[in-house]
Design an enzyme around this catalytic site. Structure first.
Site, PDB file in Angstrom:
ATOM      1  N   SER A 143       0.863  -1.193   0.000  1.00  0.00           N
ATOM      2  CA  SER A 143       0.000   0.000   0.000  1.00  0.00           C
ATOM      3  C   SER A 143       0.888   1.228   0.000  1.00  0.00           C
ATOM      4  CB  SER A 143      -0.872   0.002   1.263  1.00  0.00           C
ATOM      5  OG  SER A 143      -1.537   1.249   1.402  1.00  0.00           O
ATOM      6  N   TYR A 156      -2.654  -0.545  10.498  1.00  0.00           N
ATOM      7  CA  TYR A 156      -2.678  -1.158   9.162  1.00  0.00           C
ATOM      8  C   TYR A 156      -1.387  -0.836   8.416  1.00  0.00           C
ATOM      9  CZ  TYR A 156      -4.052  -1.407   4.189  1.00  0.00           C
ATOM     10  OH  TYR A 156      -4.113  -1.667   2.848  1.00  0.00           O
TER      11      TYR A 156
HETATM   12  N1  LIG Z   1      -8.726  -0.804  -1.341  1.00  0.00           N
HETATM   13  C1  LIG Z   1      -7.693  -0.035  -1.105  1.00  0.00           C
HETATM   14  O1  LIG Z   1      -7.788   1.179  -1.111  1.00  0.00           O
HETATM   15  C2  LIG Z   1      -6.345  -0.671  -0.846  1.00  0.00           C
HETATM   16  C3  LIG Z   1      -5.221   0.142  -0.944  1.00  0.00           C
HETATM   17  C4  LIG Z   1      -3.974  -0.411  -0.743  1.00  0.00           C
HETATM   18  C5  LIG Z   1      -3.844  -1.747  -0.466  1.00  0.00           C
HETATM   19  N2  LIG Z   1      -4.962  -2.532  -0.353  1.00  0.00           N
HETATM   20  C6  LIG Z   1      -4.743  -3.962  -0.080  1.00  0.00           C
HETATM   21  O2  LIG Z   1      -5.307  -4.735  -1.115  1.00  0.00           O
HETATM   22  C7  LIG Z   1      -5.600  -6.035  -0.637  1.00  0.00           C
HETATM   23  C8  LIG Z   1      -7.013  -6.414  -1.067  1.00  0.00           C
HETATM   24  O3  LIG Z   1      -7.909  -5.534  -0.445  1.00  0.00           O
HETATM   25  P1  LIG Z   1      -9.237  -4.985  -1.130  1.00  0.00           P
HETATM   26  O4  LIG Z   1      -9.196  -3.528  -1.052  1.00  0.00           O
HETATM   27  O5  LIG Z   1      -9.474  -5.646  -2.416  1.00  0.00           O
HETATM   28  O6  LIG Z   1     -10.317  -5.438  -0.026  1.00  0.00           O
HETATM   29  P2  LIG Z   1     -11.387  -6.611   0.094  1.00  0.00           P
HETATM   30  O7  LIG Z   1     -12.328  -6.541  -1.043  1.00  0.00           O
HETATM   31  O8  LIG Z   1     -11.898  -6.502   1.480  1.00  0.00           O
HETATM   32  O9  LIG Z   1     -10.521  -7.948  -0.069  1.00  0.00           O
HETATM   33  C9  LIG Z   1      -9.803  -8.511   0.985  1.00  0.00           C
HETATM   34  C10 LIG Z   1      -9.744 -10.005   0.767  1.00  0.00           C
HETATM   35  O10 LIG Z   1      -8.921 -10.589   1.776  1.00  0.00           O
HETATM   36  C11 LIG Z   1      -9.612 -11.726   2.285  1.00  0.00           C
HETATM   37  N3  LIG Z   1      -9.146 -12.127   3.611  1.00  0.00           N
HETATM   38  C12 LIG Z   1      -9.130 -11.424   4.761  1.00  0.00           C
HETATM   39  N4  LIG Z   1      -8.659 -12.188   5.756  1.00  0.00           N
HETATM   40  C13 LIG Z   1      -8.385 -13.412   5.224  1.00  0.00           C
HETATM   41  C14 LIG Z   1      -7.860 -14.626   5.747  1.00  0.00           C
HETATM   42  N5  LIG Z   1      -7.567 -14.786   7.040  1.00  0.00           N
HETATM   43  N6  LIG Z   1      -7.696 -15.664   4.890  1.00  0.00           N
HETATM   44  C15 LIG Z   1      -8.002 -15.556   3.581  1.00  0.00           C
HETATM   45  N7  LIG Z   1      -8.509 -14.428   3.032  1.00  0.00           N
HETATM   46  C16 LIG Z   1      -8.692 -13.380   3.858  1.00  0.00           C
HETATM   47  C17 LIG Z   1     -11.058 -11.303   2.270  1.00  0.00           C
HETATM   48  O11 LIG Z   1     -11.888 -12.447   2.419  1.00  0.00           O
HETATM   49  P3  LIG Z   1     -13.318 -12.374   3.156  1.00  0.00           P
HETATM   50  O12 LIG Z   1     -14.286 -11.959   2.098  1.00  0.00           O
HETATM   51  O13 LIG Z   1     -13.513 -13.781   3.631  1.00  0.00           O
HETATM   52  O14 LIG Z   1     -13.196 -11.394   4.278  1.00  0.00           O
HETATM   53  C18 LIG Z   1     -11.135 -10.662   0.894  1.00  0.00           C
HETATM   54  O15 LIG Z   1     -11.245 -11.669  -0.091  1.00  0.00           O
HETATM   55  C19 LIG Z   1      -5.403  -5.991   0.871  1.00  0.00           C
HETATM   56  O16 LIG Z   1      -4.136  -6.543   1.188  1.00  0.00           O
HETATM   57  C20 LIG Z   1      -5.399  -4.504   1.170  1.00  0.00           C
HETATM   58  O17 LIG Z   1      -4.671  -4.195   2.325  1.00  0.00           O
HETATM   59  C21 LIG Z   1      -6.209  -2.028  -0.540  1.00  0.00           C
END
Ligand SMILES: NC(=O)c1ccc[n+]([C@@H]2O[C@H](COP(=O)([O-])OP(=O)(O)OC[C@H]3O[C@@H](n4cnc5c(N)ncnc54)[C@H](OP(=O)(O)O)[C@@H]3O)[C@@H](O)[C@H]2O)c1
Length: 296
Positions: A143, A156
């Site tokens: 991130s 985070y």
């Molecule tokens: N969105 C942003 O602005 C942003 C910016 C920078 C980085 N990121 C990073 O991008 C990545 C994806 O996030 P996203 O924004 O796409 O959010 P998201 O839609 O909430 O996706 C997160 C995923 O991680 C899964 N997860 C959480 N805990 C888990 C575990 N113990 N075992 C297996 N899967 C697990 C969730 O599954 P469940 O559905 O079961 O909870 C979901 O599939 C993350 O690492 C986040 O930190 C996001």
């Protein structure tokens, strides 16, 4: 032969878009998700239907990255099916928001268990197979919050700072085995992560910061709420681009963000290789590099 790729956290957001993108590009993709028979059954079914409709090599694999046995079983089942594992996209993550002093130790533990220890678990399980192949890629989803210290996202962000260090060390340690490591650094994108609302348990302490939290969060997430929010597909496309590059030529860091959010983390990224190289040279430390491996 098509490469085999595992993407963790494929139920929604970047993970979901990434598995669809990679599968449409012809890779053999394992969409990792926890609770496949429980709360994530609909997400798994949607991907199965998509795979059938578009004739994609897109499979569901059960993996809870906080559980050693689940991780080992998932990796073993992938290798059992395709005989190899070429790329792991460590995408699964959770995000707590709030002032640092308002989190309980259980919350701190949970944040790190998922975002940091989970990545170490997955990579540890994947590496013997990659070493046997003499190739592989560990691709972390970091991130911009892992590059710049931000208030009220500090817990985070600490996990994403950790991923930066781990990725750089993986890259140095694994180069002699022909295995690559890299990190994607997204800015803020409107995925479901924000709605999951993981907030600090000590609400009394958190309340002391409320006006400062609002003053920071409102402009920080303004683009997500605008009429033209950033498109999360940009992250999936960046993942695909990094995977497609030959080993030894991939960027260590890739910022994926709006122009306004990109500049500062990019400046940090630009400064890191030279500073690191100079540290190694000054101390006469060996610096491992991954030679690009060309297909014959
Ligand atoms: N969105 C942003 O602005 C942003 C910016 C920078 C980085 N990121 C990073 O991008 C990545 C994806 O996030 P996203 O924004 O796409 O959010 P998201 O839609 O909430 O996706 C997160 C995923 O991680 C899964 N997860 C959480 N805990 C888990 C575990 N113990 N075992 C297996 N899967 C697990 C969730 O599954 P469940 O559905 O079961 O909870 C979901 O599939 C993350 O690492 C986040 O930190 C996001």
């Amino acid at each position: 032969m098509a490469q085999t790729i595992l993407v963790t956290g494929s139920t929604s957001g970047f993970g979901r878009l990434t598995v669809e993108t990679l599968a449409r590009q012809g890779y053999i993709v394992f969409a990792g998700m926890r609770a496949v028979a429980g709360k994530n059954a609909p997400a798994a079914e949607e991907l199965r239907v998509l795979a059938e409709r578009e004739h994609l090599a897109l499979h569901i694999v059960a993996i809870d990255i906080t559980d050693d046995a689940s991780v080992e079983q998932a990796i073993a089942s992938i290798v059992g099916i395709t005989g190899r594992l070429d790329v792991v996209v460590n995408n699964a993550g959770i995000a707590y928001g709030g002032p640092l002093e308002a989190f309980t130790s259980e919350q701190v533990q949970q944040q790190f268990d998922t975002n940091v220890f989970g990545v170490l678990r997955v990579n540890r399980a994947a590496l013997p197979h990659m070493r046997r192949q003499g190739s592989g890629l560990l691709l972390q989803i970091g991130s911009i919050a892992g590059r710049l210290a931000l208030p009220f996202l500090g817990l985070y962000a600490a996990t994403k700072f950790a991923l930066e260090g781990l990725t750089e060390s993986f890259r140095d340690e694994l180069a002699p085995f022909g295995i690559d490591a890299a990190i994607i650094e997204p800015g803020t994108y409107p995925t479901p992560i924000a709605a999951k609302d993981l907030s600090a348990a000590d609400t009394e302490r958190a309340a002391l910061y409320q006006s400062a939290i609002d003053a920071f969060m409102t402009p920080f997430y303004a683009e997500n709420r605008s009429a033209t929010p950033p498109d999360p597909q940009e992250v999936a496309d960046a993942v695909a681009r990094v995977i497609a590059q030959p080993a030894g030529e991939r960027p260590l860091h890739t910022v994926v963000a709006t122009v306004a959010q990109r500049r500062a983390p990019q400046a940090i990224n630009d400064a890191v290789p030279q500073a690191t190289r100079s540290f190694f040279e000054t101390l006469a430390l060996p610096l491992a590099t991954l030679a690009p491996k060309r297909e014959k």
